[in-house]
Enzyme design. Sequence first.
Site, mmCIF file in Angstrom:
data_model
loop_
_atom_site.group_PDB
_atom_site.id
_atom_site.type_symbol
_atom_site.label_atom_id
_atom_site.label_comp_id
_atom_site.label_asym_id
_atom_site.label_seq_id
_atom_site.Cartn_x
_atom_site.Cartn_y
_atom_site.Cartn_z
ATOM 1 N N PHE A 1 1.990 -1.183 8.739
ATOM 2 C CA PHE A 1 2.334 -1.227 10.165
ATOM 3 C C PHE A 1 2.231 -2.692 10.591
ATOM 4 O O PHE A 1 1.280 -3.372 10.198
ATOM 5 C CB PHE A 1 1.311 -0.450 11.008
ATOM 6 C CG PHE A 1 1.375 1.038 10.915
ATOM 7 C CD1 PHE A 1 1.849 1.794 11.981
ATOM 8 C CD2 PHE A 1 0.896 1.705 9.791
ATOM 9 C CE1 PHE A 1 1.868 3.182 11.908
ATOM 10 C CE2 PHE A 1 0.915 3.092 9.721
ATOM 11 C CZ PHE A 1 1.410 3.830 10.785
ATOM 12 N N GLU B 1 0.849 -1.196 0.000
ATOM 13 C CA GLU B 1 0.000 0.000 0.000
ATOM 14 C C GLU B 1 0.880 1.240 0.000
ATOM 15 O O GLU B 1 1.790 1.356 0.833
ATOM 16 C CB GLU B 1 -0.898 -0.018 1.244
ATOM 17 C CG GLU B 1 -1.900 -1.171 1.191
ATOM 18 C CD GLU B 1 -2.338 -1.657 2.572
ATOM 19 O OE1 GLU B 1 -2.023 -1.000 3.575
ATOM 20 O OE2 GLU B 1 -2.994 -2.714 2.632
ATOM 21 N N ASP C 1 1.200 -3.736 13.171
ATOM 22 C CA ASP C 1 -0.082 -3.836 13.889
ATOM 23 C C ASP C 1 -1.215 -4.356 12.994
ATOM 24 O O ASP C 1 -2.229 -4.823 13.486
ATOM 25 C CB ASP C 1 -0.488 -2.462 14.418
ATOM 26 C CG ASP C 1 0.649 -1.756 15.133
ATOM 27 O OD1 ASP C 1 0.570 -1.616 16.353
ATOM 28 O OD2 ASP C 1 1.626 -1.348 14.461
ATOM 29 N N PHE C 2 -1.041 -4.260 11.685
ATOM 30 C CA PHE C 2 -2.113 -4.671 10.760
ATOM 31 C C PHE C 2 -2.012 -6.148 10.363
ATOM 32 O O PHE C 2 -2.738 -6.613 9.496
ATOM 33 C CB PHE C 2 -2.087 -3.834 9.470
ATOM 34 C CG PHE C 2 -2.164 -2.342 9.669
ATOM 35 C CD1 PHE C 2 -2.562 -1.794 10.882
ATOM 36 C CD2 PHE C 2 -1.842 -1.467 8.633
ATOM 37 C CE1 PHE C 2 -2.622 -0.418 11.064
ATOM 38 C CE2 PHE C 2 -1.916 -0.093 8.806
ATOM 39 C CZ PHE C 2 -2.296 0.430 10.026
ATOM 40 N N GLU D 1 -4.607 -6.759 2.478
ATOM 41 C CA GLU D 1 -3.344 -7.407 2.874
ATOM 42 C C GLU D 1 -3.364 -8.914 2.655
ATOM 43 O O GLU D 1 -2.356 -9.507 2.282
ATOM 44 C CB GLU D 1 -3.010 -7.095 4.338
ATOM 45 C CG GLU D 1 -2.556 -5.657 4.588
ATOM 46 C CD GLU D 1 -3.705 -4.698 4.855
ATOM 47 O OE1 GLU D 1 -4.882 -5.120 4.693
ATOM 48 O OE2 GLU D 1 -3.447 -3.539 5.224
ATOM 49 N N HIS E 1 -1.037 1.227 16.450
ATOM 50 C CA HIS E 1 -0.025 1.682 15.478
ATOM 51 C C HIS E 1 1.361 1.834 16.107
ATOM 52 O O HIS E 1 2.202 2.543 15.562
ATOM 53 C CB HIS E 1 -0.418 3.039 14.875
ATOM 54 C CG HIS E 1 -1.594 2.998 13.947
ATOM 55 N ND1 HIS E 1 -2.882 2.847 14.393
ATOM 56 C CD2 HIS E 1 -1.682 3.079 12.605
ATOM 57 C CE1 HIS E 1 -3.709 2.856 13.363
ATOM 58 N NE2 HIS E 1 -3.005 2.995 12.262
#
Lengths: 329, 339
Positions: free
Chosen positions: B88, B34, B90-91, B65, B134
Amino acid sequence: MNELNNEKLIELYEIMLKIRKYEERIGEIYYEEKKPFDIAKGPIPGELHLSSGQESSAAGLCIHLKKEDAVIGTHRAHNFAIAKGVDLKRMTAEIFGKSTGLSNGKGGHMHLFDPSVNFSCSGIVGASFPQALGVGIASKFENKDYIAIAVGGDGAANQGTFAESLNLAALWSLPVIFLIENNGWAISVAKNKSTAGNICDRAKAYGIPAECIDGENVIDVYKSSKTAIDRARRGFGPTVLEIKVSRLRGHFEGDPQIYRSQEDFDIAKSKDPVLKFESYLLKNNILNHQQMQAIAEKVDSIINEAIEFARKSDYPSPNEALENVFYGG
Amino acid sequence: MEVNMSRKIEMYKAIAEGISQVMENDDKVFIMGEDIGLYGGIFGATTGLLSKFGSERVKDTPISESAFIGSAVGAASKGFRPIVELMFVDFFGVAMDQIYNHIAKIHYMSNGNLKMPITILTAIGGNYSDAAQHSQNLYSLFSHTPGLKIVVPSNSYDAKGLVISSIEDDNPVIFFFHKGLMGLNWMTLIEESIQEVPESKYTIPLGKANIVKKGEDITFISISRMVYECLNAAKELDIEGISAEVIDLRTLVPLDTDTILNSVRKTGRVIIVDEDYQNFSMSSEIVALISENLGLSLKTNPKRIAYPNTPVPYSKVLEKFLLPNKEKIKQTAKNLIGG
């Protein structure tokens, strides 16, 4: 080359019969040494998802494929493995957990990998769709005409990966066929209790052509697959094929199927694609009973040989369990 | 070439340069993610790649993703070496199935018949009030999964050599870059992370730790941004007569156990400093390694200073309270040596 002449019809029949007979034999062997039922016992331990009733989707599509084309299957993938030309001896040995198996017994029935014919499958529902995109990307990079088939059940169509992958495949015009084998059941939950609208309509929302085919007639599958595959090879992008098939056995072996009515079984049996095709071939004088018997014997002998091979093979050495975590050790 | 050795560049440029040099050499390498195209990656790791290689090999993706990280599997099965960026760490939740059930395991499940030379780039770290979704590090979580190599560089020199090694490795590698080390002009920077970076292509082997400061009395083991907290603590402790050795692990998988054990065998005291959550983590693993191998020969019990098992809070004062830092390291070291 793929004209639907008698020779082709007989080839289709032989593949379908091989799948059916294989699944029924594996299904019998599964219960050896498992009484009272213990999933870990017997020559084939673990879960076993057989594809009886889903012969037409695999045979009708894979008969058009080349070795370079990738098929990425589901947890119920023996039908596609056989139709794609995975070595039956090594596949059976893998299902038995033997050292001569495709993966030395590390994969098992839900994780069959045969890179020599570009076949793989997975125990995770909906995982095939993204992976097929990558094969499509590779094909475009290489300027080749190989394509990818992502197989998923009707249950997989409710995974986010399906929506994400449809979008990306359409956006990048990838040579991918999303083949939804709709057997009406996501384990015990009927499709009408889990799935809104029609699966094919979802494809249309992304501008992807889609076709819903009744899998009781393998010739319909053959024709629709051919159109989709030609499109993909010629660079016109993805297609969704939803093939309505019948799950003739449980979700897994040992499944009591308490959720399923007698009527549902009866309907499934009445749509048996192998029996339907046999009637067709007889009625149109393409094969007679004697010729069919000969094909059955040939198929039996191939299956027997594969099972014998698997039974006689050794188990891997236990310490081989530690190998191949990383390439290069 | 000698002249260029004096060139200092930021970590984001070093990473982009490393990727670029591999892409020049190997047309099987391509990158997806992205905002990695025109934008150059939210944290700059793909700066300049689009204009150099074009949109076929540098693909901006939709926010999908699972789809684009999963597609790396198919491309790898056809002999490509995909790089994907997970913006990130976190994703990861939305794509974890493809990472840990497929990318990590296919080599094993196929008994070595398939290779998965996939590099996943991802951003880690907090300390800038981006809060619970994040700011995480999470490399321990991926280190727990068999089949993934884990790279976490602390400076621009290492980052270039390690990113090249990661892409050229025939295994899946997750390359974690800390936002606070990238050298972005919109985030507080640790100046020391900007190091001399040769213009030519070079590699740093995965699994080789770096002893960034020699010492005799105590070992600080760390990675990524925490290396600097350790170094700063060690410098101040030197003045007080305590000599600390600082190890930058550089990679968690493979883990350089020899360097760890040799250092702790020498000093007899160890503190593991980790910005990732403490429980069931990098710090746990290293304490276990040391205990199993050195056990009673240690002068004191091993200690950990890690992020407590608490989500990352928003407010500055709350976040800073939880982060390991120089003062915590110094105090713990003095307690160990004094007591």
